[in-house]
Each structure stands twice: as structure tokens, then as C-alpha cells.
Design a protein around this motif. Sequence first.
Motif, PDB file in Angstrom:
ATOM      1  N   ALA A   1       0.836  -1.209   0.000  1.00  0.00           N
ATOM      2  CA  ALA A   1       0.000   0.000   0.000  1.00  0.00           C
ATOM      3  C   ALA A   1       0.865   1.252   0.000  1.00  0.00           C
ATOM      4  N   VAL A   2       1.969   1.197   0.747  1.00  0.00           N
ATOM      5  CA  VAL A   2       2.908   2.320   0.753  1.00  0.00           C
ATOM      6  C   VAL A   2       3.514   2.504  -0.634  1.00  0.00           C
ATOM      7  N   HIS A   3       3.883   1.403  -1.259  1.00  0.00           N
ATOM      8  CA  HIS A   3       4.451   1.464  -2.606  1.00  0.00           C
ATOM      9  C   HIS A   3       3.449   2.085  -3.583  1.00  0.00           C
ATOM     10  N   HIS A   4       2.183   1.747  -3.406  1.00  0.00           N
ATOM     11  CA  HIS A   4       1.164   2.304  -4.296  1.00  0.00           C
ATOM     12  C   HIS A   4       1.023   3.808  -4.092  1.00  0.00           C
ATOM     13  N   LEU A   5       1.108   4.261  -2.858  1.00  0.00           N
ATOM     14  CA  LEU A   5       1.046   5.704  -2.595  1.00  0.00           C
ATOM     15  C   LEU A   5       2.193   6.430  -3.290  1.00  0.00           C
ATOM     16  N   LEU A   6       3.385   5.826  -3.235  1.00  0.00           N
ATOM     17  CA  LEU A   6       4.522   6.426  -3.939  1.00  0.00           C
ATOM     18  C   LEU A   6       4.250   6.502  -5.439  1.00  0.00           C
ATOM     19  N   SER A   7       3.629   5.467  -5.984  1.00  0.00           N
ATOM     20  CA  SER A   7       3.408   5.404  -7.435  1.00  0.00           C
ATOM     21  C   SER A   7       2.399   6.440  -7.910  1.00  0.00           C
TER      22      SER A   7
ATOM     23  N   CYS B   1       4.641  11.998  -1.678  1.00  0.00           N
ATOM     24  CA  CYS B   1       6.031  12.003  -1.229  1.00  0.00           C
ATOM     25  C   CYS B   1       6.183  11.204   0.064  1.00  0.00           C
ATOM     26  N   VAL B   2       7.422  10.839   0.370  1.00  0.00           N
ATOM     27  CA  VAL B   2       7.716  10.019   1.546  1.00  0.00           C
ATOM     28  C   VAL B   2       7.219  10.685   2.819  1.00  0.00           C
ATOM     29  N   ARG B   3       7.440  11.972   2.936  1.00  0.00           N
ATOM     30  CA  ARG B   3       7.099  12.640   4.193  1.00  0.00           C
ATOM     31  C   ARG B   3       5.587  12.788   4.370  1.00  0.00           C
ATOM     32  N   CYS B   4       4.859  12.938   3.285  1.00  0.00           N
ATOM     33  CA  CYS B   4       3.396  12.965   3.407  1.00  0.00           C
ATOM     34  C   CYS B   4       2.861  11.593   3.797  1.00  0.00           C
ATOM     35  N   ILE B   5       3.505  10.535   3.317  1.00  0.00           N
ATOM     36  CA  ILE B   5       3.094   9.186   3.717  1.00  0.00           C
ATOM     37  C   ILE B   5       3.279   9.009   5.218  1.00  0.00           C
TER      38      ILE B   5
ATOM     39  N   SER C   1      18.266  10.967   4.269  1.00  0.00           N
ATOM     40  CA  SER C   1      18.273   9.842   3.329  1.00  0.00           C
ATOM     41  C   SER C   1      16.894   9.291   3.039  1.00  0.00           C
ATOM     42  N   LEU C   2      15.877   9.794   3.689  1.00  0.00           N
ATOM     43  CA  LEU C   2      14.540   9.248   3.507  1.00  0.00           C
ATOM     44  C   LEU C   2      13.925   9.816   2.241  1.00  0.00           C
ATOM     45  N   THR C   3      14.395   9.332   1.100  1.00  0.00           N
ATOM     46  CA  THR C   3      13.931   9.767  -0.214  1.00  0.00           C
ATOM     47  C   THR C   3      13.152   8.641  -0.880  1.00  0.00           C
ATOM     48  N   VAL C   4      12.516   8.945  -2.018  1.00  0.00           N
ATOM     49  CA  VAL C   4      11.756   7.941  -2.745  1.00  0.00           C
ATOM     50  C   VAL C   4      12.650   6.777  -3.160  1.00  0.00           C
ATOM     51  N   SER C   5      13.840   7.090  -3.674  1.00  0.00           N
ATOM     52  CA  SER C   5      14.733   6.021  -4.146  1.00  0.00           C
ATOM     53  C   SER C   5      15.167   5.113  -2.999  1.00  0.00           C
ATOM     54  N   PHE C   6      15.458   5.710  -1.837  1.00  0.00           N
ATOM     55  CA  PHE C   6      15.846   4.895  -0.679  1.00  0.00           C
ATOM     56  C   PHE C   6      14.651   4.064  -0.199  1.00  0.00           C
ATOM     57  N   PHE C   7      13.494   4.698  -0.177  1.00  0.00           N
ATOM     58  CA  PHE C   7      12.275   4.005   0.235  1.00  0.00           C
ATOM     59  C   PHE C   7      12.006   2.813  -0.694  1.00  0.00           C
ATOM     60  N   HIS C   8      12.191   3.036  -1.990  1.00  0.00           N
ATOM     61  CA  HIS C   8      11.938   1.958  -2.952  1.00  0.00           C
ATOM     62  C   HIS C   8      12.927   0.818  -2.755  1.00  0.00           C
ATOM     63  N   SER C   9      14.179   1.131  -2.472  1.00  0.00           N
ATOM     64  CA  SER C   9      15.171   0.080  -2.215  1.00  0.00           C
ATOM     65  C   SER C   9      14.747  -0.775  -1.026  1.00  0.00           C
ATOM     66  N   PHE C  10      14.217  -0.115   0.002  1.00  0.00           N
ATOM     67  CA  PHE C  10      13.731  -0.836   1.174  1.00  0.00           C
ATOM     68  C   PHE C  10      12.541  -1.718   0.798  1.00  0.00           C
TER      69      PHE C  10
ATOM     70  N   SER D   1       7.032   2.687 -11.335  1.00  0.00           N
ATOM     71  CA  SER D   1       6.431   4.001 -11.588  1.00  0.00           C
ATOM     72  C   SER D   1       6.763   5.003 -10.504  1.00  0.00           C
ATOM     73  N   CYS D   2       6.991   4.534  -9.276  1.00  0.00           N
ATOM     74  CA  CYS D   2       7.250   5.490  -8.198  1.00  0.00           C
ATOM     75  C   CYS D   2       8.612   6.142  -8.352  1.00  0.00           C
ATOM     76  N   LEU D   3       9.562   5.435  -9.022  1.00  0.00           N
ATOM     77  CA  LEU D   3      10.883   6.022  -9.209  1.00  0.00           C
ATOM     78  C   LEU D   3      10.891   7.079 -10.302  1.00  0.00           C
ATOM     79  N   SER D   4       9.903   7.042 -11.194  1.00  0.00           N
ATOM     80  CA  SER D   4       9.823   8.052 -12.250  1.00  0.00           C
ATOM     81  C   SER D   4       9.075   9.292 -11.786  1.00  0.00           C
ATOM     82  N   THR D   5       8.504   9.213 -10.580  1.00  0.00           N
ATOM     83  CA  THR D   5       7.772  10.355 -10.043  1.00  0.00           C
ATOM     84  C   THR D   5       8.735  11.474  -9.672  1.00  0.00           C
ATOM     85  N   ASP D   6       8.389  12.685 -10.013  1.00  0.00           N
ATOM     86  CA  ASP D   6       9.186  13.841  -9.600  1.00  0.00           C
ATOM     87  C   ASP D   6       8.914  14.094  -8.124  1.00  0.00           C
ATOM     88  N   GLU D   7       9.829  13.611  -7.259  1.00  0.00           N
ATOM     89  CA  GLU D   7       9.560  13.654  -5.832  1.00  0.00           C
ATOM     90  C   GLU D   7       9.571  15.083  -5.277  1.00  0.00           C
TER      91      GLU D   7
END
Length: 411
Positions: free
Chosen positions: A34-40, A44-48, A63-72, A86-92
Motif C-alpha cells: 500500500a505504501v508502494h502504491h502511494l509512492l506510485s 512524497c515520503v514525508r506525506c506518507i 536519506s529518507l527519499t523515494v529512491s531509498f524508500f523503494h530500495s527498502f 512508476s514510483c521512481l519516475s515520479t518527480d519527488e
Amino acid sequence: MTATNAAAAAAESDAEARSILERAAAASFPPLHAVHHLLSVGVCVRCIFRMFGAFSHACSCASLTVSFFHSFLEEHDDSAKGGPCSCLSTDESCCSICFGILLPTCHQDEGVVPFDDISRIDIITSMVSQAIQREGYQIDGFSLEISLPAVVAANERAIRLYMKEKYGSENWFKDEMFSQQTMSAKEGLRLLIAPSLEKQLGVKHGNNSFRIRLTYTHDDASLKLKSLLPNDSNRKRKAESREGNDTRRNSTYDDKQTLSEADSFIHKSLQGIQDKEFCSLFKLPPEKVSKPCHLVISFLRSPIYIGGRYLKLSRNVSQSCWIIDDERMGEASVEEIIKESVCAISRGDGYKFHAAGREDIDVRMLGSGRPFLIEVLNVRSIPSAIEIQQISDKINSSEKKHNQKSQVGRQ
């Protein structure tokens, strides 16, 4: 900072981010898919984290960025593995809820100013510090005021309803996960910026007469949102009537007033719309955005009051400035004589003169003198006791002889 120190700091920040994510995943945070879907969908990470009540643990982690979050997520969630995401192509920098306010980024007259991570919040605070120096303010503390466009609240509500629509039938989903107790975007931004401002300015944040105001606007999104709301023809007619009758308003004032009225109208309208009607009016989830908010930094200090008593020995000095048909009456005025010295030291934007009663221009003021206050607006410098005495001495020893005596003191 050396390369070794920078690498160590980055590693420490990465470890902190991983710890935050692991604690969130083990606690009451939603399932990772569900978190991954919100990113997609552009959140943004902080709104989540903010929406799920865990923002305070994550607000200062660079370090709490979209790319780091996606790696996790790739490590812990099978749905995030393999292929482009799709979440990595988002303009964070342009979150579909906060429009990049919490990452942060801002759009100013000179263009978009992006920030790579949370440590770059210092760029905004540096802009504030430079503006304070440029304006010449002397400060011993500050309070922080933040104004966000109403579309932020609307998009947050849209995401909440979208999550309920998509995951409401799953066992983990509970309405209380989106309770009203979660941190607002405004409070989240305050939590981010206030500590950095304290460090940059060398003074504490709190209840202070000097106010720093950050005004974020997004005209395109606000206009689009307003067009979706039910029409209020009565309000429109009143606004047109007021604008047509008031010839004193200039274009700058009109723009600010119109923006303020529009946001107030949007907030009020949103509060009156039930969830079912909201879902029929707005797209769920809200569209991703490519343009961040516009940021305007402004300052305001509460008025200061300098008071005392004055003697008027001349019969040709009025109490306040007296002009008839563009012709000055009398040699000078008590108001102008006092104001000239006070404003030279305090460097305010304006003043108001208040006196306990009046006397005609040809009437002297004797005895113990007439009490007065001069209210100085948005001063850059608060006069000290010594400077107040200097003001009194300067007035009383002025080469311009109007037989004017004054004794002043700071209130």
C-alpha cells in the motif's frame, strides 16, 4: 567537510533512514504494497509518514527519499521487485499532496529551486536570513507563520478517500489510521524549518513579536480546484460589487485579497461537502503535478509604543500635521517633530500618533504636559533606554526653535 567525513555522515543518515523504515514496518504502518502504491501515485515520503502518524520520527532524516524508500520496499515487498517502477519516475519534488513543500522545493520569480534532500532545507533558511539582513531587522527571537494553499488540504482528503476506496475491504485498513490527530502539512513544515531557522539566525523560535511568514501559493491548482466546487453566485456578486466601489485598492492589494478570499471560500466549501459528493467532484487519486508551489517570504514585527509628555510653548505649532488646500497651517506640528526622531532610530514602516486630548494651534500646552503615545509599525530596531533618552534630548535641543519640549519613554 572532507570526503571521508561526508561519506561517514551519509552512511549514518542511511542507517537512520533504514531504522525508521524498519520501525514503521513493524508497527502500525500500512502494508508495504500500500505504501508502494502511494509512492506510485505521486505522494512524497514525508506525506506518507505524516498521514500515518509517524512523521516526527522521519522529519530530519536526509536519506529518507523515494529512491531509498523503494530500495527498502524491494527488499521486503515482492510487488516492488523487478522491472521499472512508476514510483521512481515520479518527480519527488512535486508531491501530489503537498506540491513539494515538505521535500522541500519552491518556485520563485527566478525559477524553480530544487532541494536534493532534507538537509537542503538550510537553503530556505539561508534565504530567510539574507532577507532579514537586507531589511536590517534586529531580532532576539521569532515566531513562524505558514500559509498553504487550500488545494493541499483538498488533495490530502482525496488521497485519504482513495485509500479507503482501494483498501477499505482489507483487514489491515482502519478509518482511524487517517484520524484527525495526524500531523497537518503546515505543522510538518514548521517541524522541518523551525530548528534550521534557530541554527541559522542564532535565536529561538517561540511566541515572539517578530514574525517570519512563509506564504506558499499554487495558482494553477487553486484555480482548477475552485472551478470544481459548487458555484456560489451570491459571493461572486458581492465580490464584484466591492471591487467596483472601492477605488482605494491597488493591484497588489487586489491580488492578495482575492487570493485570501478564494482560499477562505475553498476551505469553507470543502468543509461543507460530504465524502460521497467529494468523490463525485474530484479525481481520485489527484493528478501528479510538475510545478511546485511559489514561495514568498515576508516579515512583520508587532507595533512598539513610545510614550511621554510634551509641552508646547509656541502658538504657531499644531498638535498634528495641519494642511488646508495644500497649504501648511503653522510652522510645524508636535506629531512630526516627535515622529522624525523616533522613526530615524526605530526604522519603522509607518507610525500613528495618539495623544490624551487636543489643543488648538494657538493654544499652548503648559504645566506637566500632555500625555502621548507614538505607535511605530514594523520596526527594524527596538530603541534602547539610552536611545529613548537621546530622542528626548535631540527634540529638546533642536536648532529648529518651536519652543517644543518633550519627555519620552518606551512602553
